[in-house]
Design a protein around this motif. Structure first.
Motif, mmCIF file in Angstrom:
data_model
loop_
_atom_site.group_PDB
_atom_site.id
_atom_site.type_symbol
_atom_site.label_atom_id
_atom_site.label_comp_id
_atom_site.label_asym_id
_atom_site.label_seq_id
_atom_site.Cartn_x
_atom_site.Cartn_y
_atom_site.Cartn_z
ATOM 1 N N LYS A 90 -21.737 -15.843 74.754
ATOM 2 C CA LYS A 90 -20.440 -15.417 74.993
ATOM 3 C C LYS A 90 -20.065 -14.048 74.392
ATOM 4 O O LYS A 90 -19.235 -13.413 74.979
ATOM 5 C CB LYS A 90 -19.511 -16.503 74.352
ATOM 6 N N LEU A 91 -20.767 -13.777 73.340
ATOM 7 C CA LEU A 91 -20.480 -12.342 72.632
ATOM 8 C C LEU A 91 -21.489 -11.233 72.896
ATOM 9 O O LEU A 91 -21.164 -10.133 72.483
ATOM 10 C CB LEU A 91 -20.141 -12.796 71.089
ATOM 11 N N ARG A 92 -22.582 -11.702 73.352
ATOM 12 C CA ARG A 92 -23.583 -10.587 73.649
ATOM 13 C C ARG A 92 -23.971 -9.836 72.318
ATOM 14 O O ARG A 92 -24.255 -8.614 72.172
ATOM 15 C CB ARG A 92 -23.398 -9.781 74.615
ATOM 16 N N LYS A 93 -24.049 -10.713 71.317
ATOM 17 C CA LYS A 93 -24.491 -10.029 69.642
ATOM 18 C C LYS A 93 -25.964 -10.168 69.618
ATOM 19 O O LYS A 93 -26.427 -11.385 69.575
ATOM 20 C CB LYS A 93 -23.551 -10.483 68.714
ATOM 21 N N LYS A 94 -26.529 -9.131 69.260
ATOM 22 C CA LYS A 94 -28.048 -9.229 69.117
ATOM 23 C C LYS A 94 -28.544 -10.152 67.970
ATOM 24 O O LYS A 94 -29.408 -10.867 68.168
ATOM 25 C CB LYS A 94 -28.579 -7.772 69.021
ATOM 26 N N HIS A 95 -27.864 -10.092 67.024
ATOM 27 C CA HIS A 95 -28.180 -10.907 65.848
ATOM 28 C C HIS A 95 -28.220 -12.568 66.082
ATOM 29 O O HIS A 95 -28.818 -13.376 65.670
ATOM 30 C CB HIS A 95 -27.518 -10.613 64.521
ATOM 31 N N PRO A 127 -37.540 -35.679 61.887
ATOM 32 C CA PRO A 127 -36.704 -35.806 62.865
ATOM 33 C C PRO A 127 -35.290 -35.092 62.472
ATOM 34 O O PRO A 127 -34.362 -34.753 63.258
ATOM 35 C CB PRO A 127 -36.655 -37.286 63.186
ATOM 36 N N TYR A 128 -34.839 -35.276 61.151
ATOM 37 C CA TYR A 128 -33.438 -34.991 60.585
ATOM 38 C C TYR A 128 -33.656 -33.326 60.782
ATOM 39 O O TYR A 128 -32.390 -32.630 60.896
ATOM 40 C CB TYR A 128 -33.173 -35.455 59.383
ATOM 41 N N CYS A 129 -34.941 -32.686 60.466
ATOM 42 C CA CYS A 129 -34.816 -31.342 60.407
ATOM 43 C C CYS A 129 -34.880 -30.800 61.940
ATOM 44 O O CYS A 129 -34.164 -29.891 62.025
ATOM 45 C CB CYS A 129 -36.353 -30.802 59.988
ATOM 46 N N LEU A 130 -35.445 -31.532 62.811
ATOM 47 C CA LEU A 130 -35.360 -31.176 64.201
ATOM 48 C C LEU A 130 -33.657 -31.336 64.700
ATOM 49 O O LEU A 130 -33.378 -30.331 65.334
ATOM 50 C CB LEU A 130 -35.893 -32.274 65.080
ATOM 51 N N ILE A 131 -32.959 -32.188 64.228
ATOM 52 C CA ILE A 131 -31.545 -32.347 64.505
ATOM 53 C C ILE A 131 -30.693 -31.084 64.138
ATOM 54 O O ILE A 131 -29.867 -30.620 64.670
ATOM 55 C CB ILE A 131 -31.061 -33.819 63.867
ATOM 56 N N ALA A 132 -30.909 -30.649 62.742
ATOM 57 C CA ALA A 132 -30.321 -29.599 62.399
ATOM 58 C C ALA A 132 -30.697 -28.322 62.843
ATOM 59 O O ALA A 132 -29.743 -27.607 63.223
ATOM 60 C CB ALA A 132 -30.618 -29.337 60.961
ATOM 61 N N MET A 133 -32.058 -28.274 63.419
ATOM 62 C CA MET A 133 -32.124 -26.835 63.938
ATOM 63 C C MET A 133 -32.037 -26.778 65.363
ATOM 64 O O MET A 133 -31.360 -25.903 65.933
ATOM 65 C CB MET A 133 -33.891 -26.682 63.992
ATOM 66 N N VAL A 134 -32.083 -27.977 66.059
ATOM 67 C CA VAL A 134 -31.296 -27.804 67.545
ATOM 68 C C VAL A 134 -30.002 -27.413 67.337
ATOM 69 O O VAL A 134 -29.389 -26.698 68.301
ATOM 70 C CB VAL A 134 -31.454 -29.389 68.095
ATOM 71 N N TYR A 135 -29.271 -28.114 66.353
ATOM 72 C CA TYR A 135 -27.690 -27.657 66.233
ATOM 73 C C TYR A 135 -27.557 -26.096 66.210
ATOM 74 O O TYR A 135 -26.609 -25.359 66.856
ATOM 75 C CB TYR A 135 -27.199 -28.448 65.005
ATOM 76 N N CYS A 136 -28.355 -25.592 65.357
ATOM 77 C CA CYS A 136 -28.317 -24.050 64.965
ATOM 78 C C CYS A 136 -28.748 -23.315 66.046
ATOM 79 O O CYS A 136 -28.026 -22.572 66.450
ATOM 80 C CB CYS A 136 -29.388 -23.909 63.723
ATOM 81 N N THR A 137 -29.629 -23.943 67.058
ATOM 82 C CA THR A 137 -30.076 -23.086 68.391
ATOM 83 C C THR A 137 -28.890 -22.954 69.171
ATOM 84 O O THR A 137 -28.602 -22.032 69.534
ATOM 85 C CB THR A 137 -31.516 -23.878 68.709
ATOM 86 N N ALA A 138 -28.495 -24.353 69.375
ATOM 87 C CA ALA A 138 -27.584 -24.335 70.342
ATOM 88 C C ALA A 138 -26.131 -23.465 69.924
ATOM 89 O O ALA A 138 -25.631 -22.610 70.620
ATOM 90 C CB ALA A 138 -26.878 -25.780 70.478
ATOM 91 N N GLU A 139 -25.800 -23.323 68.554
ATOM 92 C CA GLU A 139 -24.784 -22.631 68.173
ATOM 93 C C GLU A 139 -24.862 -21.140 68.376
ATOM 94 O O GLU A 139 -24.224 -20.381 69.036
ATOM 95 C CB GLU A 139 -24.420 -22.977 66.590
ATOM 96 N N TYR A 140 -26.057 -20.710 67.932
ATOM 97 C CA TYR A 140 -26.375 -19.108 67.998
ATOM 98 C C TYR A 140 -26.634 -18.981 69.469
ATOM 99 O O TYR A 140 -26.105 -17.688 69.834
ATOM 100 C CB TYR A 140 -27.560 -18.973 67.308
ATOM 101 N N LEU A 141 -27.185 -19.626 70.263
ATOM 102 C CA LEU A 141 -27.389 -19.165 71.566
ATOM 103 C C LEU A 141 -26.195 -19.282 72.348
ATOM 104 O O LEU A 141 -25.921 -18.435 73.308
ATOM 105 C CB LEU A 141 -28.390 -19.913 72.320
#
Length: 105
Positions: A77-82, A58-72
């Motif tokens: 907003k910026l349309r950067k492919k990476h 569950p803690y891994c899931l929380i960290a990955m959801v944060y990363c997903t939300a941040e990058y997407l």
């Protein structure tokens, strides 16, 4: 006299428009700091879970959801492919952690 009125009107409009650049930078820095602290706490709980032989997923899931939300969000907003690529990778990892969490419980 006219210059003073114009200057006051411009300052008044500037205050009504919302936060200035300095405030926006501080708000952005606060979100970045909060996200870093949140991820650090997730890592701490992951290590504690592993030491105690408990389910860390569950803690891994929380960290990955944060990363997903941040990058997407950055991609939208910026349309950067990476950002899109890292967002998709993080989303796949989040789904995997979610499945592992469900299966492990």
């Amino acid at each position: 006299m006219k210059k003073d009125v114009d200057k006051e009107e411009i300052l008044k409009r500037g205050r009504e428009d919302g936060p200035d650049e300095r405030e926006q930078k501080i708000i952005c820095d606060a979100y970045n700091f909060a996200g870093t602290v949140g991820c650090a706490i997730c890592l701490l709980f992951i290590f504690i879970s592993l030491i105690r032989d408990r389910n860390p997923f569950p803690y891994c899931l929380i960290a990955m959801v944060y990363c997903t939300a941040e990058y997407l969000y950055k991609y939208v907003k910026l349309r950067k492919k990476h950002d899109l690529i890292f967002g998709i990778i993080a989303a796949v990892a989040a789904v995997c952690w979610a499945l592992l969490s469900i299966l492990k419980f």
